[in-house]
Design a protein around this motif. Structure first.
Motif, PDB file in Angstrom:
ATOM      1  N   MET A 140       0.832  -1.198   0.000  1.00 41.48           N
ATOM      2  CA  MET A 140       0.000   0.000   0.000  1.00 41.48           C
ATOM      3  C   MET A 140       0.877   1.262   0.000  1.00 41.48           C
ATOM      4  SD  MET A 140      -3.299   0.431   2.376  1.00 41.48           S
ATOM      5  CE  MET A 140      -4.485   1.692   1.987  1.00 41.48           C
ATOM      6  N   ALA A 141       1.900   1.271   0.818  1.00 41.02           N
ATOM      7  CA  ALA A 141       2.830   2.418   0.828  1.00 41.02           C
ATOM      8  C   ALA A 141       3.516   2.516  -0.532  1.00 41.02           C
ATOM      9  CB  ALA A 141       3.864   2.260   1.941  1.00 41.02           C
ATOM     10  N   SER A 201       0.480   3.545   6.147  1.00 47.16           N
ATOM     11  CA  SER A 201       1.059   3.425   4.812  1.00 47.16           C
ATOM     12  C   SER A 201       0.853   4.702   4.014  1.00 47.16           C
ATOM     13  CB  SER A 201       0.406   2.267   4.067  1.00 47.16           C
ATOM     14  OG  SER A 201       0.613   1.063   4.748  1.00 47.16           O
ATOM     15  N   ASN A 202      -0.328   5.296   4.172  1.00 51.79           N
ATOM     16  CA  ASN A 202      -0.627   6.536   3.440  1.00 51.79           C
ATOM     17  C   ASN A 202       0.260   7.684   3.925  1.00 51.79           C
ATOM     18  OD1 ASN A 202      -1.942   6.405   5.932  1.00 51.79           O
ATOM     19  ND2 ASN A 202      -3.622   7.739   5.286  1.00 51.79           N
ATOM     20  N   ALA A 237       3.814   7.151   2.592  1.00 58.34           N
ATOM     21  CA  ALA A 237       3.914   7.568   1.185  1.00 58.34           C
ATOM     22  C   ALA A 237       3.863   9.087   1.075  1.00 58.34           C
ATOM     23  CB  ALA A 237       2.797   6.928   0.376  1.00 58.34           C
ATOM     24  N   ASN A 268      -5.377   3.410  -6.691  1.00 60.06           N
ATOM     25  CA  ASN A 268      -4.650   2.143  -6.637  1.00 60.06           C
ATOM     26  C   ASN A 268      -4.219   1.809  -5.217  1.00 60.06           C
ATOM     27  OD1 ASN A 268      -4.523   0.936  -9.273  1.00 60.06           O
ATOM     28  ND2 ASN A 268      -3.452   2.790  -9.915  1.00 60.06           N
ATOM     29  N   MET A 269      -4.077   2.841  -4.388  1.00 63.01           N
ATOM     30  CA  MET A 269      -3.689   2.601  -3.006  1.00 63.01           C
ATOM     31  C   MET A 269      -4.810   1.879  -2.251  1.00 63.01           C
ATOM     32  SD  MET A 269      -1.933   5.470  -0.668  1.00 63.01           S
ATOM     33  CE  MET A 269      -1.054   4.976   0.793  1.00 63.01           C
ATOM     34  N   ALA A 270      -6.033   2.301  -2.435  1.00 60.99           N
ATOM     35  CA  ALA A 270      -7.158   1.598  -1.805  1.00 60.99           C
ATOM     36  C   ALA A 270      -7.233   0.170  -2.345  1.00 60.99           C
ATOM     37  CB  ALA A 270      -8.468   2.344  -2.060  1.00 60.99           C
ATOM     38  N   SER A 291      -4.874  -1.621  -3.465  1.00 62.96           N
ATOM     39  CA  SER A 291      -3.750  -2.380  -2.921  1.00 62.96           C
ATOM     40  C   SER A 291      -3.999  -2.817  -1.473  1.00 62.96           C
ATOM     41  CB  SER A 291      -2.494  -1.509  -3.032  1.00 62.96           C
ATOM     42  OG  SER A 291      -1.498  -1.952  -2.191  1.00 62.96           O
ATOM     43  N   GLY A 292      -4.786  -2.032  -0.739  1.00 63.44           N
ATOM     44  CA  GLY A 292      -5.030  -2.335   0.670  1.00 63.44           C
ATOM     45  C   GLY A 292      -6.128  -3.362   0.925  1.00 63.44           C
ATOM     46  N   SER A 297      -7.572   6.485   1.520  1.00 59.51           N
ATOM     47  CA  SER A 297      -7.502   5.195   0.836  1.00 59.51           C
ATOM     48  C   SER A 297      -7.365   4.051   1.836  1.00 59.51           C
ATOM     49  CB  SER A 297      -6.307   5.172  -0.117  1.00 59.51           C
ATOM     50  OG  SER A 297      -6.418   6.195  -1.068  1.00 59.51           O
ATOM     51  N   ASN A 298      -6.562   4.289   2.884  1.00 62.08           N
ATOM     52  CA  ASN A 298      -6.368   3.253   3.901  1.00 62.08           C
ATOM     53  C   ASN A 298      -7.654   2.976   4.668  1.00 62.08           C
ATOM     54  OD1 ASN A 298      -6.190   5.870   4.974  1.00 62.08           O
ATOM     55  ND2 ASN A 298      -4.831   5.234   6.632  1.00 62.08           N
TER      56      ASN A 298
END
Lengths: 218, 218
Positions: A79-80, A202-203, A206, B78-80, B82-83, B202-203
């Motif tokens: 996620m990061a 993770s957010n 990043a 894409n971060m969401a 990915s999580g 997103s997380n």
């Protein structure tokens, strides 16, 4: 609804969040540090970050130097990794950030050594780094960006006699061993950006990297 | 450092965070809703989420039904994506979540229609959904999981006369149009989990889905 062009939204967001920040904290940080802190708030809408973010041992300049010197950058979660601005990091600086947590080698290594994947990923990162330095014959900085697993920071600390990272982002989030793991980073005095206390993620991890990348891309 | 097995860390984390929560809020939510709220706190260490998370129009049961009925799930980043716990969502329910934001078609569509990629991704998601329904000849639920772009929610609202999503996670974060966009979701009364106010991310978006997946996998 505010009628605003997409390209102006970020600018407007930063204006609004700055207006809501504590004046003492606006004065506390350097201008470039403040851009990092503001981006963590931009990512979370959580103003606690103005009190939490610690820049340790010439942190910002060291991270910039690492990025400009072809560093290997390892994140602890996909996620990061996914949140990092690749347009700048890869496009401009030629660095492909890496995350080994779901790598087959990591899973195998963790099983064989009866350890966690987060731990195994640190050992394997050092191994990859050593191989790359041997292959290229030059010193390559190694950066760990940790937004989730306190055990990753604990493993980095355990290996300090053998390996010393050039930079750490210490932003795991949670309630078990998170504060203690960040304490180890403080004691090491390795150049680091630390989100003190329980918060991070993770957010946030990043966002910290992206804030620095945006400064470098200016 | 707390000596604790990796598999027990999550359990311990939830115990600690529960002990720090407001008793009134622990009573306010249903048991299953509480698991969602706790997971947003687990992901952020931000206790504001115990006051922010709104379950609208039989939200939890509807989202569970969607997941158990082969829903198409679209994230805005894409971060969401990915999580999200793919071990459960894909492994157990056969659903591959999708994110169109960086898709070539989205970029093309946005250019041609002079709109943002976040907007274009909504239009294209509906198009894909229509095509899949036509192809399979059956009704397929469509779910939008928004953790970043308020414009995605605004676009969903603009299209409500033509298309109505079965479920929305409304968790964009920020300071421009975020509260207003969430207001539109409230007015629509579409089944939704909403992070009220400026917060989200997103997380958080992924954490909400994962909390529901973990309930379904029990």
């Amino acid at each position: 609804m505010l009628e605003i062009k997409p390209e102006d939204i970020e600018k407007k967001s930063f204006e609004i969040l700055t207006s809501k920040m504590d004046e003492n904290r606006l004065k506390f940080y350097t201008e470039d540090e403040l851009l990092v802190v503001k981006r963590t708030i931009h990512t979370t809408a959580d103003f606690d970050y103005q009190y939490n973010v610690i820049f340790q041992n010439n942190a910002l300049q060291t991270l910039k130097d690492c990025i400009q010197s072809d560093a290997m950058i390892f994140t602890d979660t996909n996620m990061a990794l996914s949140g990092i601005n690749k347009r700048i990091l890869t496009g401009k600086f030629g660095i492909e950030p890496l995350c080994l947590i779901a790598d087959e080698k990591t899973i195998e290594f963790a099983k064989k050594n009866e350890t966690t994947r987060a731990n195994a990923a640190i050992d394997l990162a050092y191994q990859m780094h050593k191989e790359k330095e041997a292959l290229t014959g030059k010193k390559i900085p190694i950066v760990f960006a940790v937004g989730n697993a306190p055990t990753a920071l604990i493993r980095i600390n355990e290996l300090l006699d053998k390996y010393k990272p050039d930079f750490i982002i210490a932003a795991p989030v949670g309630f078990v061993n998170v504060i203690e793991a960040k304490e180890l980073v403080k004691q090491s005095n390795i150049p680091a950006i630390i989100c003190d206390g329980n918060k991070g993620g993770s957010n946030v991890c990043a966002a910290i990297i992206n804030a620095v990348l945006l400064q470098l891309a200016k």
